[in-house]
Each structure stands twice: as C-alpha cells, then as structure tokens.
Design a protein around this motif. Structure first.
Motif, PDB file in Angstrom:
ATOM      1  N   PRO A  85       0.895  -1.129  -0.024  1.00 28.70           N
ATOM      2  CA  PRO A  85       0.052   0.013   0.091  1.00 28.70           C
ATOM      3  C   PRO A  85       0.816   1.432  -0.140  1.00 28.70           C
ATOM      4  O   PRO A  85       0.393   2.388  -0.593  1.00 28.70           O
ATOM      5  CB  PRO A  85      -0.727  -0.036   1.273  1.00 28.70           C
ATOM      6  N   ALA A  86       2.092   1.084   0.609  1.00 31.95           N
ATOM      7  CA  ALA A  86       2.742   2.645   0.555  1.00 31.95           C
ATOM      8  C   ALA A  86       4.362   2.085   0.732  1.00 31.95           C
ATOM      9  O   ALA A  86       4.656   1.055   1.350  1.00 31.95           O
ATOM     10  CB  ALA A  86       2.555   3.254   1.891  1.00 31.95           C
ATOM     11  N   ILE A  87       4.920   2.945   0.105  1.00 34.04           N
ATOM     12  CA  ILE A  87       6.598   2.943   0.200  1.00 34.04           C
ATOM     13  C   ILE A  87       7.032   3.067   1.426  1.00 34.04           C
ATOM     14  O   ILE A  87       6.460   4.115   2.152  1.00 34.04           O
ATOM     15  CB  ILE A  87       7.220   3.664  -0.777  1.00 34.04           C
ATOM     16  N   GLN A  88       7.577   2.402   2.314  1.00 29.28           N
ATOM     17  CA  GLN A  88       7.831   2.517   3.614  1.00 29.28           C
ATOM     18  C   GLN A  88       9.189   3.634   3.887  1.00 29.28           C
ATOM     19  O   GLN A  88       9.947   4.009   2.940  1.00 29.28           O
ATOM     20  CB  GLN A  88       8.465   1.262   4.207  1.00 29.28           C
ATOM     21  N   PRO A  89       8.990   4.541   4.738  1.00 36.33           N
ATOM     22  CA  PRO A  89       9.711   5.653   5.104  1.00 36.33           C
ATOM     23  C   PRO A  89      11.285   5.129   5.249  1.00 36.33           C
ATOM     24  O   PRO A  89      12.263   5.926   4.568  1.00 36.33           O
ATOM     25  CB  PRO A  89       9.452   6.320   6.289  1.00 36.33           C
ATOM     26  N   TYR A  90      11.382   3.870   5.666  1.00 33.29           N
ATOM     27  CA  TYR A  90      12.892   3.719   5.551  1.00 33.29           C
ATOM     28  C   TYR A  90      13.623   3.462   4.313  1.00 33.29           C
ATOM     29  O   TYR A  90      14.972   3.585   4.171  1.00 33.29           O
ATOM     30  CB  TYR A  90      13.044   2.254   6.557  1.00 33.29           C
ATOM     31  N   GLU A  91      12.749   3.528   3.308  1.00 33.45           N
ATOM     32  CA  GLU A  91      13.428   3.237   1.918  1.00 33.45           C
ATOM     33  C   GLU A  91      13.662   4.255   1.391  1.00 33.45           C
ATOM     34  O   GLU A  91      14.076   4.729   0.405  1.00 33.45           O
ATOM     35  CB  GLU A  91      12.403   2.592   1.006  1.00 33.45           C
ATOM     36  N   GLN A  92      13.113   5.550   2.039  1.00 30.32           N
ATOM     37  CA  GLN A  92      13.182   6.642   1.250  1.00 30.32           C
ATOM     38  C   GLN A  92      14.215   8.019   2.066  1.00 30.32           C
ATOM     39  O   GLN A  92      14.504   8.639   1.749  1.00 30.32           O
ATOM     40  CB  GLN A  92      11.917   7.729   1.233  1.00 30.32           C
ATOM     41  N   ILE A  93      14.866   7.260   3.371  1.00 29.11           N
ATOM     42  CA  ILE A  93      15.583   8.242   3.963  1.00 29.11           C
ATOM     43  C   ILE A  93      17.284   8.020   3.325  1.00 29.11           C
ATOM     44  O   ILE A  93      17.293   7.510   2.477  1.00 29.11           O
ATOM     45  CB  ILE A  93      15.812   7.634   5.693  1.00 29.11           C
ATOM     46  N   ALA A  94      17.747   9.306   3.447  1.00 30.06           N
ATOM     47  CA  ALA A  94      18.979   9.783   2.650  1.00 30.06           C
ATOM     48  C   ALA A  94      19.868   8.836   2.872  1.00 30.06           C
ATOM     49  O   ALA A  94      20.140   8.149   4.055  1.00 30.06           O
ATOM     50  CB  ALA A  94      19.393  11.025   2.989  1.00 30.06           C
ATOM     51  N   ASN A  95      20.931   8.605   2.071  1.00 30.08           N
ATOM     52  CA  ASN A  95      22.205   8.026   2.276  1.00 30.08           C
ATOM     53  C   ASN A  95      23.316   9.300   1.992  1.00 30.08           C
ATOM     54  O   ASN A  95      23.111  10.217   1.602  1.00 30.08           O
ATOM     55  CB  ASN A  95      22.599   6.823   1.315  1.00 30.08           C
ATOM     56  N   PHE A  96      24.489   8.772   2.516  1.00 27.28           N
ATOM     57  CA  PHE A  96      25.487   9.608   2.766  1.00 27.28           C
ATOM     58  C   PHE A  96      26.738   9.644   1.735  1.00 27.28           C
ATOM     59  O   PHE A  96      27.912   9.944   2.390  1.00 27.28           O
ATOM     60  CB  PHE A  96      25.709  10.160   4.045  1.00 27.28           C
ATOM     61  N   GLU A  97      26.505   9.048   0.566  1.00 26.74           N
ATOM     62  CA  GLU A  97      27.678   8.502  -0.033  1.00 26.74           C
ATOM     63  C   GLU A  97      28.286   9.849  -0.616  1.00 26.74           C
ATOM     64  O   GLU A  97      27.749  10.907  -0.925  1.00 26.74           O
ATOM     65  CB  GLU A  97      27.200   7.887  -1.681  1.00 26.74           C
ATOM     66  N   TYR A  98      29.468   9.835  -0.813  1.00 29.61           N
ATOM     67  CA  TYR A  98      30.458  10.817  -1.338  1.00 29.61           C
ATOM     68  C   TYR A  98      30.150  12.136  -0.593  1.00 29.61           C
ATOM     69  O   TYR A  98      30.088  13.255  -0.926  1.00 29.61           O
ATOM     70  CB  TYR A  98      30.091  11.076  -2.606  1.00 29.61           C
ATOM     71  N   GLU A  99      29.865  12.031   0.805  1.00 30.78           N
ATOM     72  CA  GLU A  99      29.608  13.073   1.910  1.00 30.78           C
ATOM     73  C   GLU A  99      28.815  13.952   1.443  1.00 30.78           C
ATOM     74  O   GLU A  99      28.787  15.090   1.757  1.00 30.78           O
ATOM     75  CB  GLU A  99      31.110  13.698   1.974  1.00 30.78           C
ATOM     76  N   LYS A 100      27.525  13.547   0.752  1.00 27.04           N
ATOM     77  CA  LYS A 100      26.597  14.408   0.471  1.00 27.04           C
ATOM     78  C   LYS A 100      25.234  13.883   0.848  1.00 27.04           C
ATOM     79  O   LYS A 100      25.240  12.393   1.045  1.00 27.04           O
ATOM     80  CB  LYS A 100      26.400  14.730  -1.051  1.00 27.04           C
ATOM     81  N   LYS A 101      24.220  14.452   1.135  1.00 26.57           N
ATOM     82  CA  LYS A 101      22.825  13.847   1.369  1.00 26.57           C
ATOM     83  C   LYS A 101      22.067  13.670   0.200  1.00 26.57           C
ATOM     84  O   LYS A 101      21.641  14.551  -0.375  1.00 26.57           O
ATOM     85  CB  LYS A 101      22.220  14.938   2.311  1.00 26.57           C
ATOM     86  N   TRP A 102      21.887  12.352  -0.058  1.00 27.74           N
ATOM     87  CA  TRP A 102      21.091  11.964  -1.251  1.00 27.74           C
ATOM     88  C   TRP A 102      19.706  11.279  -0.768  1.00 27.74           C
ATOM     89  O   TRP A 102      19.413  10.170  -0.377  1.00 27.74           O
ATOM     90  CB  TRP A 102      21.798  10.990  -2.095  1.00 27.74           C
ATOM     91  N   GLU A 103      18.659  11.979  -0.978  1.00 30.62           N
ATOM     92  CA  GLU A 103      17.225  11.605  -0.537  1.00 30.62           C
ATOM     93  C   GLU A 103      16.609  11.073  -1.752  1.00 30.62           C
ATOM     94  O   GLU A 103      16.807  11.208  -2.754  1.00 30.62           O
ATOM     95  CB  GLU A 103      16.484  13.095  -0.297  1.00 30.62           C
ATOM     96  N   ARG A 104      16.067   9.766  -1.482  1.00 26.60           N
ATOM     97  CA  ARG A 104      15.642   8.999  -2.444  1.00 26.60           C
ATOM     98  C   ARG A 104      14.021   9.440  -2.965  1.00 26.60           C
ATOM     99  O   ARG A 104      13.083   8.766  -2.305  1.00 26.60           O
ATOM    100  CB  ARG A 104      15.751   7.500  -1.946  1.00 26.60           C
ATOM    101  N   LYS A 105      13.850  10.150  -3.639  1.00 28.02           N
ATOM    102  CA  LYS A 105      12.377  10.563  -4.140  1.00 28.02           C
ATOM    103  C   LYS A 105      12.480  11.187  -5.497  1.00 28.02           C
ATOM    104  O   LYS A 105      13.322  11.718  -6.002  1.00 28.02           O
ATOM    105  CB  LYS A 105      11.761  11.517  -3.103  1.00 28.02           C
ATOM    106  N   ASP A 106      11.442  11.217  -6.105  1.00 30.64           N
ATOM    107  CA  ASP A 106      11.143  11.860  -7.132  1.00 30.64           C
ATOM    108  C   ASP A 106      12.015  11.589  -8.334  1.00 30.64           C
ATOM    109  O   ASP A 106      12.328  12.551  -9.348  1.00 30.64           O
ATOM    110  CB  ASP A 106      10.937  13.371  -7.162  1.00 30.64           C
TER     111      ASP A 106
END
Lengths: 234, 377
Positions: free
Chosen positions: A140-161
């Motif tokens: 029913p919904a993409i869970q929030p834990y799948e959308q939290i940002a990772n910090f590769e290459y010392e940058k914040k990458w949010e997983r959306k859109d």
C-alpha cells in the motif's frame, strides 16, 4: 594478547588521514581462507549505503569445488576493485567518473547521465544501475525507511522523485564518507571473521602493505592489466 | 496497387499504440524495462543502433549520388535524405529515452569526454542533423550545388556509424565485442539496410513509375554485393572467435548460434537478411518488385544484427557465481524485452514510417499532408 585486527587497522587509518589525500592509496586485502560466506558484509554495505533492490556493491560469489566425497565451497567477496587502470572511467561520455588521488574510483551522481556505458565496460561487473526500485513497491505504501537519505560521497542523497542516485550507475567506494571521518568501511567492521584488511598501501607500517607482499596474494583478472587494488589471500 | 495509404493508416494506429510505451517510459523511466545491471542495454539500445544504421546508410547513398552525380540514383537521392532524417529522429528518441537522466545530457555535455567514443556521439549526431536538414532545404532548389556539404555529411555519417561499432569494439571487458572488425561491420550493415530501405520505399511509394524502377534495379545490385560483403564480415568475426577455442571467449558465440534465441540468428539474420534476399536478387534482379521484396526482408531482419551484437555480449557472466551471489531480477543474465520496450520500438517504427510518407508527400510530391486523408486511390 595480540591486538585485534580492527584496532590495528584503525591505527593505520588514523595515520593515513594525517597525510595529504594524494599521499594515501587505499587498498583492501581479503583473506579467502577465513571467509565463511555469511554475507554480513553485503548486508552491512546495503544498510550503510541504503541500497535499493537490484543494487549491490559487494556480493559474495560462491563456488562449489571438487566431487563427493572431496568437496569444498569457496566464497569470494567482490567489492569494486578500485583499479589503478580502471576501464570504466575513460568510457564515460561526460567525465562523471574518475579515480581519486587516494585511489578510490568515484561517481559524480549529479553529472552522471545514466547511459550505463561504465557498467558495460567494467570487467568485474562491479557497477550496478539504480532503476528506482523499492522493496515495498507493491504494498500500500513505500515505507519511510526506503526513502531516508544516504550519505555517499559526503553528500545527502534523498531517495525521491527519480532524483539521483536513481537513474545513476552506482558502485563501492570503500565507504568514502566513513573514511574521511576516521571510520573503516562498513564491510570491514561488520565481518565476523576479520576477513577484510583495509588501509593505506603507501604506508609501509600498515597491515595491508605487509599483506600484499605475501606470496599467497592474487588479484581477479590480473592479466587484463587493470591493476586491481583489491587483493585476495588464498 | 499503391501501398502508401494502407501503410500510412497502419503506422498511425501503431504510433498510437506505441505512444503508450513512450508514456510509460516518460513517467517511470526504465523501471518497466527488463534490462538490469548485468544486461544494462537491451532492445532500446539495439533499436537505436538499428535506426541510426538505416539513417547513415540512406544518407550515404544520397550524399554519394549528389557528390559523384550518379545518374542511376537521380530519382531517389532526395528520398534518401528524407529517409535518413525520418529514421535518425526515432533512433535518437530511443537512445534519449533509454538513459537514466536524459534531460541532464545538455548540461553534462559541457564536461564532454572526447576520449570516450560515446562522447564523440554528442558532437557527431547534432552535426549530422544540421547537415541533413540543411541538405534537405538546399536540395529543394535543384540548381543549388550541395556537393561540398554532402561530402562533409558523408564524413560525419561514416564517423558516427564507425563510432557506433567502436562503442562496442573498444570494450575490452567483453571478448565478443572487442574486435577491430566491429566498426566496419556497423558501416557495412548501415549501407546494406539503408540502401535497402531506400529501394523498398521508392517502390512502395512509386510502384508504377518506370523511372523509379531503373533506380531500384541499380540499388538491387549494390544490395546484393553488400549482402555478400556483410555475410563475409559476420562469419569471419564469428569464426575467428569460435576457433580460438577459449571457452570464456566463445560463450557469447554459443549463445548466438545455439542459445535459446538462436532463431534470431538463423531465422532472421541468415535466412531473412542473407539467403532469402540474396536468392531473390540473384534470380530476379531485373524485376523492381523482387528488389523491393528483397529489400523489405533486409530492412526488417537487420534489427537481428544489432540484437545479436548488443545482448549476447552482455549475457555471459564476467565472474562465475554472480547471478546467485545477490539475487534480483535486475541482476540476471537472461533478458527478453518487456511490453514497454516493444511498444517503444513500435512507436519508433511507426514514427519513421509516417515521417517518410509525409516527407515524400510534402517535399518530393509537393502536396499537403491533408492530401493523405482526402485522396482516393
């Protein structure tokens, strides 16, 4: 009692970080004799880098050897080889991937157009493409834990859109974001058997410097001349 | 019977159906495609190479007719330019849609890597389109001399088609691709399929006009020669790898010749692209309909040439155990295009067909587009 390998490597890491970037050369040594095939390194990497389905930086290859009753099983963890002559970087049409001064092959997610030519050019299949998958896609919904940002290459990458790193080529970078704050790569600290050795090849006192001079050392597809910087102890 | 109208209507229906695939691609990228990280290029890339081959081949035929004033191509030389543009546009749309961040191309191109074969495509394709459009405009007045522009266009077309082959040929990680013969194969395949498309189109659009028949017959001889030449290139490439007897190197050839999709090679390539058209051209070369039919077989089955280059080169694991090390549908060594990928191809094919028909109507017959809807055959 001898010092734990992790403690020694932490000392090696701290010493290396005191030097200018271009005087370090990160390498990994993997002792195959110790690997039990638990895949904890793979999972730690997935967790650390928030890897989506279908993206993997460090699979553990398994191979059955021999014939009953003389059988065995070999486990070969396969991170990016961080080749000194990487075939994946010169093919990039927009210079979005290169080898850093410290030896790590990196990707500029903001510049990468997602043509996947680098994936095709790697002789170790060490790059994967992020197609924008989610583990909870058909729920029913993409869970929030799948959308939290990772910090590769010392940058914040949010997983959306559909934003980067979705649509990009992705690869192991020795957890560069951890290294630069004095932490060993996730796969190294997680390993239950201390299979992985990580450090600065340019430091003659480091564990890795001593290990790569071992006659038990081999590298994958060495004959290709890519000069991989992941060494295996047989 | 004039086939233009039925083909036009079929193409419109196909365009509408195919547009759904393009719509899916626009909203979800490659999420609905069956490509993955181990086979990252699929039907989209093979079809792009196919369309660019058709474009380069038809352009080279036309440009040669202008540069060398070839009388036997007088009637089809402008049609060749229309076909080149009509197939080039869908080809570029396909590759644009295939990449992960298509709209980033324009900014990232500022960091162009001329050491990359693909980097050169960023220069060659726009240059080619400019030359092609300029030539179409200039040739609307027959008194204008386009020889120099056509010669420049020939260099660009040869460069991007050879580059298209080199894109695969330089990949040392893939023994199946890594051969110096591949760029030449791409150029030969482009000439073969491009000339065949011009011959087929000239016949379909003008079946009863005697002056076209002579042009079509002369193209028939060129097509036959190119079939023989391409056949030689293909088999010398395959056999030179096969006789190396190094299992890792011949694994891709095994897939092509004996794998689950061997019918693509034997059915489409050997029969459809070589034997059937060669037979027609050997025995019925003086008949325009036979040349057109042989050309139709060549054009349709030429997609198999590109599919058999792109996919088998990727479908062999680079390291044993990769597929089972981390299991996911994106980490697989088997591939069959998804519905979306087929629909994209249908869209591109329909778009090329419509552009050719409309281009012929407007630029050669000097009629309006609406005449296609009004006229009764």
């Amino acid at each position: 009692m001898s010092e734990d390998i992790l403690v020694s490597m932490q000392g090696d890491l701290n010493r290396a970080l005191e030097k200018p970037v271009n005087e370090r050369h990160w390498v990994m040594v993997i002792d195959l004799k110790k690997c039990v095939g638990c895949h904890a390194c793979t999972i730690a990497c997935v967790s650390e880098n928030k890897l989506p389905p279908g993206v993997v930086y460090r699979p553990v290859l398994e191979e059955e050897l021999g014939k009953y009753p003389n059988v065995g099983r070999r486990f070969v963890p396969r991170p990016c080889m961080q080749c000194d002559n990487p075939p994946c970087t010169p093919v990039c049409p927009v210079n979005a991937t290169w080898k850093n001064a410290d030896g790590i092959v990196v990707v500029d997610y903001d510049r990468c157009i997602g043509c996947r030519y680098c994936i095709v050019a790697c002789p170790y299949s060490a790059r994967t493409s992020d197609f924008g998958e989610y583990y909870t896609k058909k729920t029913p919904a993409i869970q929030p834990y799948e959308q939290i940002a990772n910090f590769e290459y010392e940058k914040k990458w949010e997983r959306k859109d559909g934003k980067s790193p979705i649509g990009n080529a992705r690869k192991c970078h020795y957890c560069i974001h951890r290294l630069n704050v004095g932490m060993l790569p996730a796969c190294v600290t997680t390993c239950i058997a201390r299979v992985n050795y990580f450090g600065d090849k340019n430091d003659p006192e480091s564990m890795v410097s001593r290990l790569i001079a071992n006659p038990r050392v081999m590298r994958l597809k060495e004959e290709k001349g890519t000069n991989p910087q992941v060494f295996y102890l047989l | 019977m004039k086939l233009e109208k039925p083909i036009f209507w079929v193409a419109i229906i196909a365009l509408i159906i195919g547009a759904y695939g393009m719509f899916m691609k626009a909203i979800s990228g490659n999420l609905e495609a069956n490509i993955g990280s181990y086979i990252p290029w699929g039907l989209g890339v093979a079809a792009y190479a196919y369309f660019m081959g058709l474009s380069a081949g038809s352009f080279l035929l036309s440009a040669a007719a202008y540069v060398f004033e070839i009388k036997s191509l007088e009637k089809v030389k402008r049609l060749g330019l229309i076909i080149a543009l009509s197939t080039g546009i869908p080809g570029l749309i396909l590759v644009f849609a295939d990449i992960g961040h298509p709209f980033r191309v324009f900014i990232s191109a500022l960091h162009l890597n001329t050491g990359s074969v693909m980097g050169w495509m960023f220069i060659l394709y726009p240059l080619y389109l400019i030359i092609l459009i300029a030539m179409l405009w200039l040739t609307s007045d027959e008194s204008r001399n386009v020889k120099k522009l056509a010669a420049l266009g020939m260099i660009v077309a040869v460069a991007f088609e050879i580059g298209g082959g080199a894109l695969y040929g330089v990949v040392g990680a893939r023994p199946y691709w890594n051969a110096g013969i591949l760029p030449i194969m791409f150029l030969a395949a482009a000439l073969l399929s491009g000339i065949a498309l011009v011959a087929f189109t000239a016949y379909v659009l003008n079946p009863e006009k005697h002056e076209y028949a002579e042009n079509i017959r002369s193209m028939g001889s060129a097509i036959l020669l190119l079939i023989v030449f391409y056949g030689l290139l293909e088999f010398s490439d395959i056999l030179s790898i096969y006789y190396s007897k190094i299992p890792a190197d011949i694994a891709s050839i095994d897939l092509v010749l004996f794998g689950p999709f061997a019918w693509v090679f034997w059915g489409f390539f050997v029969f459809g692209s070589l034997l059937v058209p060669a037979g027609l051209l050997i025995f019925k070369r003086r008949e325009a309909w036979a040349v057109a039919l042989a050309s139709f077989f060549v054009v349709i089955s030429s997609l198999s040439v590109k599919l058999n280059i792109v996919i088998p080169g990727l479908a062999v694991p680079e390291l044993a155990g990769l597929e089972t090390a981390f299991v996911h549908s994106r980490l697989s060594f088997s591939y069959f295009p998804s519905t979306m990928e087929w629909l994209e191809f249908v869209f591109a094919l329909a778009l090329a067909t419509l552009l050719i028909i409309i281009g012929n109507r407007v630029l050669i017959e000097k009629k309006t587009i609406t005449s296609l809807f009004k006229e009764v055959d």
